[in-house]
Design a protein around this motif. Structure first.
Motif, PDB file in Angstrom:
ATOM      1  N   UNK A 151       0.842  -1.200   0.000  1.00 27.83           N
ATOM      2  CA  UNK A 151       0.000   0.000   0.000  1.00 27.83           C
ATOM      3  C   UNK A 151       0.872   1.243   0.000  1.00 27.83           C
ATOM      4  N   UNK A 152       1.907   1.239   0.809  1.00 33.47           N
ATOM      5  CA  UNK A 152       2.805   2.391   0.902  1.00 33.47           C
ATOM      6  C   UNK A 152       3.487   2.659  -0.435  1.00 33.47           C
ATOM      7  N   UNK A 153       3.949   1.594  -1.097  1.00 35.02           N
ATOM      8  CA  UNK A 153       4.629   1.777  -2.381  1.00 35.02           C
ATOM      9  C   UNK A 153       3.685   2.376  -3.419  1.00 35.02           C
ATOM     10  N   UNK A 154       2.458   1.878  -3.468  1.00 33.96           N
ATOM     11  CA  UNK A 154       1.501   2.392  -4.443  1.00 33.96           C
ATOM     12  C   UNK A 154       1.080   3.820  -4.097  1.00 33.96           C
ATOM     13  N   UNK A 155       0.956   4.124  -2.823  1.00 29.49           N
ATOM     14  CA  UNK A 155       0.555   5.471  -2.415  1.00 29.49           C
ATOM     15  C   UNK A 155       1.655   6.473  -2.728  1.00 29.49           C
ATOM     16  N   UNK A 156       2.891   6.092  -2.521  1.00 22.66           N
ATOM     17  CA  UNK A 156       4.007   7.014  -2.791  1.00 22.66           C
ATOM     18  C   UNK A 156       4.146   7.330  -4.271  1.00 22.66           C
ATOM     19  N   UNK A 157       3.711   6.413  -5.134  1.00 19.73           N
ATOM     20  CA  UNK A 157       3.702   6.715  -6.568  1.00 19.73           C
ATOM     21  C   UNK A 157       2.736   7.865  -6.874  1.00 19.73           C
ATOM     22  N   UNK A 158       1.739   8.035  -6.014  1.00 13.85           N
ATOM     23  CA  UNK A 158       0.763   9.114  -6.183  1.00 13.85           C
ATOM     24  C   UNK A 158       1.084  10.313  -5.287  1.00 13.85           C
TER      25      UNK A 158
END
Length: 118
Positions: free
Chosen positions: A64-71
């Motif tokens: 979740x953190x990795x995907x959120x940081x992309x945004x």
């Protein structure tokens, strides 16, 4: 007087332990070492059922953190924003969305950003 060997009950108990210990190498085919192996193995199994839950939660948070940081958003801000928005999706589902359903996950990120800005 003759020694009592306990007959079928003891043999049944020993055979049950040896069956659980089968597949191990060396003297584990003997009753005493087999029993020690089985006891320790059952202890590990009990403990690691709990550890597996922890490990999966950690994995979901990382995804979740990795995907959120992309945004451009951190995990903690995302979770706080979703909580403010009243969205109750667990981490397992969020992680699955982050990996396989990026569009829906991005909508959740936009919702969390709007609640944080307000």
């Amino acid at each position: 007087m003759a020694r009592v060997t306990r007959g079928t009950k003891a043999r049944r108990r020993r055979n049950r332990v040896l069956k659980l210990a089968s597949g191990n190498v060396g003297g584990r085919k003997l009753y005493r070492q087999g029993r020690e192996t089985v006891e320790k193995g059952l202890t590990y199994a009990y403990r690691d059922r709990k550890v597996r839950k922890r490990d999966f939660r950690r994995l979901w948070i990382v995804r979740i953190n990795a995907a959120a940081r992309l945004q451009g958003m951190s995990y903690s801000n995302l979770m706080f924003g979703l909580k403010q928005a009243g969205v109750e999706i667990d981490r397992k589902v969020l992680a699955e969305m982050a990996v396989n359903e990026r569009d829906a996950f991005n909508e959740l990120i936009d919702l969390a950003k709007s609640k944080l800005a307000a």
